[in-house]
Design an enzyme around this catalytic site. Sequence first.
Site, PDB file in Angstrom:
ATOM      1  N   THR A 140      -0.953  11.001   3.149  1.00 44.61           N
ATOM      2  CA  THR A 140      -2.378  10.742   2.929  1.00 44.61           C
ATOM      3  C   THR A 140      -2.481   9.527   2.029  1.00 44.61           C
ATOM      4  O   THR A 140      -1.603   9.273   1.201  1.00 44.61           O
ATOM      5  CB  THR A 140      -3.074  11.947   2.261  1.00 44.61           C
ATOM      6  OG1 THR A 140      -2.308  12.318   1.122  1.00 44.61           O
ATOM      7  CG2 THR A 140      -3.194  13.111   3.208  1.00 44.61           C
ATOM      8  N   THR A 142      -5.542   6.417   0.353  1.00 46.70           N
ATOM      9  CA  THR A 142      -6.827   6.292  -0.308  1.00 46.70           C
ATOM     10  C   THR A 142      -7.996   6.476   0.654  1.00 46.70           C
ATOM     11  O   THR A 142      -8.998   7.080   0.309  1.00 46.70           O
ATOM     12  CB  THR A 142      -6.917   4.905  -0.966  1.00 46.70           C
ATOM     13  OG1 THR A 142      -5.661   4.658  -1.595  1.00 46.70           O
ATOM     14  CG2 THR A 142      -8.020   4.838  -1.985  1.00 46.70           C
ATOM     15  N   ARG A 145      -5.564   9.090   6.346  1.00 50.16           N
ATOM     16  CA  ARG A 145      -4.250   9.712   6.426  1.00 50.16           C
ATOM     17  C   ARG A 145      -3.427   9.107   7.553  1.00 50.16           C
ATOM     18  O   ARG A 145      -3.942   8.389   8.406  1.00 50.16           O
ATOM     19  CB  ARG A 145      -4.387  11.203   6.596  1.00 50.16           C
ATOM     20  CG  ARG A 145      -5.224  11.610   7.787  1.00 50.16           C
ATOM     21  CD  ARG A 145      -5.237  13.116   7.959  1.00 50.16           C
ATOM     22  NE  ARG A 145      -6.085  13.815   7.018  1.00 50.16           N
ATOM     23  CZ  ARG A 145      -5.714  14.948   6.394  1.00 50.16           C
ATOM     24  NH1 ARG A 145      -4.531  15.462   6.589  1.00 50.16           N
ATOM     25  NH2 ARG A 145      -6.551  15.559   5.590  1.00 50.16           N
ATOM     26  N   LYS A 167      -2.243   5.602  11.715  1.00 51.47           N
ATOM     27  CA  LYS A 167      -2.933   5.492  10.426  1.00 51.47           C
ATOM     28  C   LYS A 167      -4.434   5.541  10.692  1.00 51.47           C
ATOM     29  O   LYS A 167      -4.958   4.726  11.450  1.00 51.47           O
ATOM     30  CB  LYS A 167      -2.519   4.171   9.750  1.00 51.47           C
ATOM     31  CG  LYS A 167      -3.068   4.002   8.355  1.00 51.47           C
ATOM     32  CD  LYS A 167      -2.311   2.922   7.588  1.00 51.47           C
ATOM     33  CE  LYS A 167      -2.954   2.648   6.250  1.00 51.47           C
ATOM     34  NZ  LYS A 167      -2.142   1.795   5.388  1.00 51.47           N
ATOM     35  N   ASP A 261       2.328  -4.730  -2.945  1.00 52.33           N
ATOM     36  CA  ASP A 261       2.342  -3.291  -3.237  1.00 52.33           C
ATOM     37  C   ASP A 261       3.737  -2.699  -3.087  1.00 52.33           C
ATOM     38  O   ASP A 261       3.899  -1.591  -2.564  1.00 52.33           O
ATOM     39  CB  ASP A 261       1.331  -2.550  -2.350  1.00 52.33           C
ATOM     40  CG  ASP A 261       0.861  -1.245  -2.995  1.00 52.33           C
ATOM     41  OD1 ASP A 261       1.143  -1.046  -4.205  1.00 52.33           O
ATOM     42  OD2 ASP A 261       0.211  -0.438  -2.318  1.00 52.33           O
ATOM     43  N   LYS A 263       6.845  -0.682  -3.860  1.00 53.71           N
ATOM     44  CA  LYS A 263       7.174   0.532  -4.624  1.00 53.71           C
ATOM     45  C   LYS A 263       7.900   1.469  -3.662  1.00 53.71           C
ATOM     46  O   LYS A 263       7.735   1.349  -2.428  1.00 53.71           O
ATOM     47  CB  LYS A 263       5.911   1.196  -5.187  1.00 53.71           C
ATOM     48  CG  LYS A 263       4.872   1.577  -4.160  1.00 53.71           C
ATOM     49  CD  LYS A 263       3.688   2.271  -4.808  1.00 53.71           C
ATOM     50  CE  LYS A 263       2.564   2.475  -3.804  1.00 53.71           C
ATOM     51  NZ  LYS A 263       1.404   3.139  -4.357  1.00 53.71           N
ATOM     52  N   ASN A 266       6.242   3.064  -0.561  1.00 58.42           N
ATOM     53  CA  ASN A 266       5.883   2.261   0.615  1.00 58.42           C
ATOM     54  C   ASN A 266       7.106   1.786   1.395  1.00 58.42           C
ATOM     55  O   ASN A 266       7.002   0.912   2.255  1.00 58.42           O
ATOM     56  CB  ASN A 266       5.037   1.055   0.196  1.00 58.42           C
ATOM     57  CG  ASN A 266       3.606   1.459  -0.111  1.00 58.42           C
ATOM     58  OD1 ASN A 266       3.164   2.534   0.314  1.00 58.42           O
ATOM     59  ND2 ASN A 266       2.885   0.627  -0.838  1.00 58.42           N
ATOM     60  N   ASP A 279       2.458  -0.064   4.806  1.00 58.58           N
ATOM     61  CA  ASP A 279       1.240  -0.217   4.022  1.00 58.58           C
ATOM     62  C   ASP A 279       0.984  -1.678   3.613  1.00 58.58           C
ATOM     63  O   ASP A 279       1.313  -2.096   2.495  1.00 58.58           O
ATOM     64  CB  ASP A 279       1.264   0.680   2.775  1.00 58.58           C
ATOM     65  CG  ASP A 279      -0.119   0.759   2.147  1.00 58.58           C
ATOM     66  OD1 ASP A 279      -1.041   0.087   2.640  1.00 58.58           O
ATOM     67  OD2 ASP A 279      -0.271   1.490   1.150  1.00 58.58           O
ATOM     68  N   THR A 296      -0.022  -1.333  -7.891  1.00 52.16           N
ATOM     69  CA  THR A 296       0.225  -0.041  -8.526  1.00 52.16           C
ATOM     70  C   THR A 296       0.615  -0.340  -9.968  1.00 52.16           C
ATOM     71  O   THR A 296       1.504  -1.181 -10.195  1.00 52.16           O
ATOM     72  CB  THR A 296       1.347   0.691  -7.757  1.00 52.16           C
ATOM     73  OG1 THR A 296       0.875   0.897  -6.414  1.00 52.16           O
ATOM     74  CG2 THR A 296       1.684   2.025  -8.379  1.00 52.16           C
TER      75      THR A 296
HETATM   76  N1  LIG Z   1       4.967   4.307  10.197  1.00 50.66           N
HETATM   77  C1  LIG Z   1       5.082   5.406   9.461  1.00 50.66           C
HETATM   78  N2  LIG Z   1       6.004   6.343   9.759  1.00 50.66           N
HETATM   79  C2  LIG Z   1       6.124   7.467   9.008  1.00 50.66           C
HETATM   80  N3  LIG Z   1       5.369   7.724   7.922  1.00 50.66           N
HETATM   81  C3  LIG Z   1       4.436   6.838   7.575  1.00 50.66           C
HETATM   82  C4  LIG Z   1       4.243   5.622   8.313  1.00 50.66           C
HETATM   83  N4  LIG Z   1       3.264   4.914   7.721  1.00 50.66           N
HETATM   84  C5  LIG Z   1       2.865   5.639   6.663  1.00 50.66           C
HETATM   85  N5  LIG Z   1       3.558   6.797   6.559  1.00 50.66           N
HETATM   86  C6  LIG Z   1       3.413   7.839   5.520  1.00 50.66           C
HETATM   87  O1  LIG Z   1       2.060   7.906   5.103  1.00 50.66           O
HETATM   88  C7  LIG Z   1       1.935   7.527   3.716  1.00 50.66           C
HETATM   89  C8  LIG Z   1       0.628   6.794   3.501  1.00 50.66           C
HETATM   90  O2  LIG Z   1       0.629   5.621   4.291  1.00 50.66           O
HETATM   91  P1  LIG Z   1       0.015   4.256   3.767  1.00 50.66           P
HETATM   92  O3  LIG Z   1       0.649   3.948   2.439  1.00 50.66           O
HETATM   93  O4  LIG Z   1       0.123   3.233   4.826  1.00 50.66           O
HETATM   94  O5  LIG Z   1      -1.503   4.710   3.582  1.00 50.66           O
HETATM   95  P2  LIG Z   1      -2.574   4.156   2.545  1.00 50.66           P
HETATM   96  O6  LIG Z   1      -3.852   4.841   2.868  1.00 50.66           O
HETATM   97  O7  LIG Z   1      -2.594   2.679   2.582  1.00 50.66           O
HETATM   98  O8  LIG Z   1      -1.943   4.692   1.185  1.00 50.66           O
HETATM   99  P3  LIG Z   1      -2.219   4.176  -0.289  1.00 50.66           P
HETATM  100  O9  LIG Z   1      -3.557   4.687  -0.670  1.00 50.66           O
HETATM  101  O10 LIG Z   1      -1.103   4.844  -1.077  1.00 50.66           O
HETATM  102  O11 LIG Z   1      -2.114   2.708  -0.286  1.00 50.66           O
HETATM  103  C9  LIG Z   1       3.186   6.697   3.437  1.00 50.66           C
HETATM  104  O12 LIG Z   1       3.523   6.665   2.087  1.00 50.66           O
HETATM  105  C10 LIG Z   1       4.216   7.440   4.292  1.00 50.66           C
HETATM  106  O13 LIG Z   1       4.683   8.604   3.646  1.00 50.66           O
END
Ligand SMILES: Nc1ncnc2c1ncn2[C@@H]1O[C@H](COP(=O)(O)OP(=O)(O)OP(=O)(O)O)[C@@H](O)[C@H]1O
Length: 459
Positions: A140, A142, A145, A167, A261, A263, A266, A279, A296
């Site tokens: 999940t 911000t 998910r 996403k 970003d 970390k 990611n 991300d 972050t």
């Molecule tokens: N291509 C992928 N394959 C598997 N898991 C993924 C993939 N992309 C994202 N995830 C999982 O989903 C999480 C959240 O994805 P992402 O960081 O892209 O979302 P976000 O809404 O931008 O999050 P944040 O608010 O932390 O920036 C990742 O940390 C990872 O655990």
Amino acid sequence: MERSSLPPFRSTSLPQPTNQGRPDNISRRDSSFVVSPITPPLSPGRSEEGDSAIVVDPEPRYSGQHRSDSSSALGVYSQTEAGPRRSSHSRDSVVSMDVDITEGDVSPRPAARHLEDEKSHVHRGNLKLTDFEVKGTLGTGTFGRVLLVKLRSSSSQSSNQNCFALKVLKKSEIVRLRQVEHVNAERYILSRVQHPFIVDLYATFQDSLNIYMLLSYVPGGELFTHLRRAQRFSPDVTRFYLATIILALKYLHSFNIIYRDLKPENLLLDSRGYLRLTDFGFAKIVDDRTWTLCGTPEYLAPEIIQSDGHGKAADWWACGILCYEMMVGYPPFFDETPYGIYEKILKGKIHWPRDMDRLSKDLIKAFLHPDRSKRLGNLIGGAEDVLQHPWFRGVDWDALERREIRAPIIPHVTSLDDTRHFSRLPLPPADEIPGLIREEQPPALHQQFDPVAYQFLEF
Ligand SMILES: Nc1ncnc2c1ncn2[C@@H]1O[C@H](COP(=O)(O)OP(=O)(O)OP(=O)(O)O)[C@@H](O)[C@H]1O
């Protein structure tokens, strides 16, 4: 710096310091951003990208059509306004937060490579939610998910070849948090880059509530999880991961893309144990510097905190933080509050574990140079200086990029839809993503045997 002038970050999970001065446990850290722009000092030639108003199209108008206009990605398009800024609080228009300027550079840079057109395999708008069946929630973020989904048209039902990470970003949240420009940039950049250590984007589409990005599913979980499990990595393991990230950053920087970003949360491990950067929500094409405060807290470079304008050097700073965190188990600057973290970053005092070798310290110090004009990666030799640092002696960079080196952790996955490396998160509630087709679940026990349904008439 006075406390009051420090930027108000959104809440984030933070490690709790213990008596020994090290965090007890580190929970996953959210990415943060300030909602109001930090105004850069006026200088001649500054381009006012920040004066563009962004309009979110409430209905998907471009479904099934290819639009070459990159600024209209995802049906979220920008209009440059010559007039005064619109109210930043109105629901359908938000003011861009990023401002780029080109000014006196810290060092001469080689000209950036030209970013190619959108990759031909990236489909825009000609898929829809009902083309997929959801198998689980991977993470999940911000604004929404990330789901594990399977393409339903896949000929063999047992085939997992068509598993992807989807996403899902809530339009209302993107607008509320004034992140339209960042989401547009994420799509624009991911659809144009291709690198073995960067997640692949296959398609984007939208409906009235959400924006969808179809990504390759990276099944090995976050580096964050593996690092917490191992507590810390040896210099050799750290070198493998850091080297892959350096190649990814070198590639991105060659197009003037800053990532912003970095970390362990990611960085995902693929089935062969290689990292994939995911991300791109804060990635941006920047000629020189930009002013948006995002990232972050633990990974922010001093120039970001000081609103001094930041560029590629901020990514190299984050490499130093990542290297330290991998070798020590926690980041060099931590505190209960973001303000405390900022103060420590600006003070720059690093605690070095006694067993850390001289060369590793030398590399980390070179990345964590508070003066970006003296920071490793941002000197005249650019990324090449990093590759040549003695800490990387013996690394076969070409073999690494060709993925010919055995990775230190090979995640155990039995099928391409194996989710054992991700936390078991519930599926989204039905009203969050209407139309989402759920995988047929075997009936739960109480559903298999319903005494009322059997009507024991004989008794
Ligand atoms: N291509 C992928 N394959 C598997 N898991 C993924 C993939 N992309 C994202 N995830 C999982 O989903 C999480 C959240 O994805 P992402 O960081 O892209 O979302 P976000 O809404 O931008 O999050 P944040 O608010 O932390 O920036 C990742 O940390 C990872 O655990």
